[in-house]
Write a protein that holds these residues in place. Structure first.
Motif, short mmCIF file in Angstrom:
data_model
loop_
_atom_site.label_atom_id
_atom_site.label_comp_id
_atom_site.label_asym_id
_atom_site.label_seq_id
_atom_site.Cartn_x
_atom_site.Cartn_y
_atom_site.Cartn_z
N LEU A 278 -3.89 -0.63 2.17
CA LEU A 278 -2.69 -1.05 2.91
C LEU A 278 -1.41 -0.99 2.08
CD1 LEU A 278 -4.33 -4.14 4.68
CD2 LEU A 278 -3.66 -2.00 5.78
N CYS A 279 -1.56 -0.99 0.75
CA CYS A 279 -0.40 -1.06 -0.16
C CYS A 279 0.62 0.04 0.14
CB CYS A 279 -0.89 -0.95 -1.60
SG CYS A 279 0.45 -0.89 -2.80
N LEU A 280 1.90 -0.31 0.03
CA LEU A 280 2.97 0.65 0.33
C LEU A 280 3.52 1.32 -0.93
CD1 LEU A 280 4.82 -1.67 2.84
CD2 LEU A 280 3.63 0.44 3.45
N GLN A 281 3.10 0.82 -2.11
CA GLN A 281 3.67 1.40 -3.33
C GLN A 281 2.62 2.03 -4.24
OE1 GLN A 281 6.28 -1.40 -5.19
NE2 GLN A 281 7.65 -1.40 -3.42
N ASN A 282 2.43 1.42 -5.40
CA ASN A 282 1.64 2.11 -6.43
C ASN A 282 0.15 1.78 -6.44
OD1 ASN A 282 1.69 -0.48 -7.40
ND2 ASN A 282 3.44 -0.09 -8.73
N SER B 7 -1.19 -5.47 -9.68
CA SER B 7 -0.06 -6.41 -9.79
C SER B 7 1.06 -6.07 -8.81
CB SER B 7 0.49 -6.37 -11.21
OG SER B 7 0.82 -5.04 -11.53
N CYS B 8 0.84 -5.10 -7.93
CA CYS B 8 1.89 -4.67 -7.00
C CYS B 8 2.36 -5.85 -6.14
CB CYS B 8 1.36 -3.56 -6.10
SG CYS B 8 2.56 -3.01 -4.89
N ASN B 9 3.69 -5.90 -5.91
CA ASN B 9 4.18 -6.97 -5.03
C ASN B 9 5.02 -6.43 -3.88
OD1 ASN B 9 6.33 -6.29 -6.54
ND2 ASN B 9 6.63 -8.29 -7.50
N CYS B 10 4.58 -5.29 -3.35
CA CYS B 10 5.26 -4.73 -2.18
C CYS B 10 5.02 -5.67 -0.99
CB CYS B 10 4.74 -3.33 -1.86
SG CYS B 10 3.06 -3.28 -1.21
N LEU B 11 5.73 -5.43 0.09
CA LEU B 11 5.62 -6.30 1.27
C LEU B 11 4.16 -6.42 1.73
CD1 LEU B 11 6.89 -7.85 3.67
CD2 LEU B 11 7.13 -5.63 4.83
N SER B 12 3.46 -5.28 1.69
CA SER B 12 2.07 -5.28 2.15
C SER B 12 1.19 -6.14 1.24
CB SER B 12 1.54 -3.85 2.19
OG SER B 12 0.16 -3.85 2.42
N CYS B 13 1.29 -5.91 -0.07
CA CYS B 13 0.44 -6.66 -1.02
C CYS B 13 0.75 -8.15 -0.98
CB CYS B 13 0.61 -6.11 -2.44
SG CYS B 13 -0.17 -4.50 -2.64
N GLU B 14 2.05 -8.47 -0.86
CA GLU B 14 2.44 -9.89 -0.76
C GLU B 14 1.84 -10.54 0.48
OE1 GLU B 14 5.92 -11.77 -1.98
OE2 GLU B 14 4.62 -11.39 -3.72
#
Ligand code: ZN
Length: 306
Positions: free
Chosen positions: A47-51, A55-62
């Motif tokens: 689902l992640c929108l970035q990398n 440790s990603c904190n994109c909107l999806s991961c958050e």
């Protein structure tokens, strides 16, 4: 946090790298070893929108971290999975994703799906909505219809090495004796260890039950029968609620097996009495899983064999 399962995670990461993710997975392996944890870890990355880093904190991961992700749906069943659960999955998948590019469903303990649920689920598997991934977890492959199984990408999970578990968990608050006991009871299942170290009351109960079964060997038959009758009452064990029963039998099997190995190392020979007790326990465990064997009769049989 995932514990162990490095190979399986590598396979899943490879799908992410290639940008090709199959529609439906089956994570197969013993219960309490972390299949659902790995499934969630994978879902978050899909689902992640970035990398796709941990440790990603994109909107999806958050959103995922806070259990608020609108494109993620999980059913973590403890009892029979019915058609209405499958309908919920269908309806979740029928809309477009809100924040991610995909939608992910986890159906944990999918081997609890009844026949009708599996047939309903088959339709979703045959015509999977675009950009959707469904991850099933299960311990018993024989519970699935062959037509369902053939549409799932199977990934096998195994018990986790004790050293891998020790490296990942904070065991500082536990005495050495308790750490030993917990690992003895868990047999490579991190979920079981976490359950016991987070629930002191349960740990104490497990320790008491393990001690009592070992002491029973030296008691008269009448005392053994009255002990198990008391347990059935105390733990509210009956044919409709077997969870407590299997938990108890697992404690017995593990402690007897452990003692058998310990004695073997010491005496260089197998203790025949312990071995036959272990066989009896395992037999009764299987029979109770498969049938409605009378629990009192089963326990009396065990008491004759310990
Ligand atoms: Zn992210």
């Amino acid at each position: 946090m995932t514990i162990g399962h490095k190979k399986q995670i590598e396979i899943l990461n490879n799908f992410l790298k290639k940008g090709y993710i199959p529609h439906a997975f089956l994570f197969l392996g013993p219960s309490n070893i972390g299949k659902t944890t790995v499934a969630k870890f994978f879902a978050k990355k899909i689902l992640c929108l970035q990398n796709k880093n941990n440790s990603c904190n994109c909107l999806s991961c958050e959103s995922f971290q806070r259990s608020l992700h609108p494109d993620f749906f999980i059913i973590d069943a403890e009892t029979e999975i019915k058609i209405r659960d499958i309908k919920e999955i269908e309806s979740f998948l029928s809309t477009k994703p809100y924040i991610s590019k995909n939608k992910v469903v986890i159906l944990a303990n999918a081997d609890l799906m009844n026949f009708f649920a599996q047939n309903a689920f088959l339709k979703t598997l045959e015509e999977p909505p675009q950009n959707s991934t469904i991850i099933l977890t299960a311990s018993d492959i024989n519970k699935f219809l062959p037509t369902v199984l053939s549409r799932l990408l199977k990934i096998k999970f195994y018990l986790v090495d004790d050293n891998d578990i020790k490296k990942s968990l904070d065991l500082k608050n536990l005495s050495k004796e308790d750490v030993n006991f917990v690992f003895k009871m868990a047999g490579g299942r991190p979920g079981k260890i976490i359950e016991l170290i987070e629930n002191k009351e349960k740990l104490l109960k497990f320790k008491r039950l393990a001690k009592e079964i070992l002491n029973l060997k030296n008691r008269s038959l009448a005392q053994r029968f009255s002990y198990t009758a008391g347990l059935i009452k105390e733990m509210d064990i009956n044919n409709t609620n077997k969870n407590q029963l299997f938990e108890l039998l697992e404690i017995w099997i593990r402690i007897i097996r452990y003692n058998l190995v310990l004695d073997f190392v010491k005496d260089k020979s197998l203790n025949k009495k312990e071995l036959s007790a272990l066989f009896a326990m395992e037999k009764v465990y299987r029979l109770l899983k498969m049938s409605n064997l009378n629990i009192k009769i089963a326990f009396n049989y065990l008491m004759l064999n310990i």
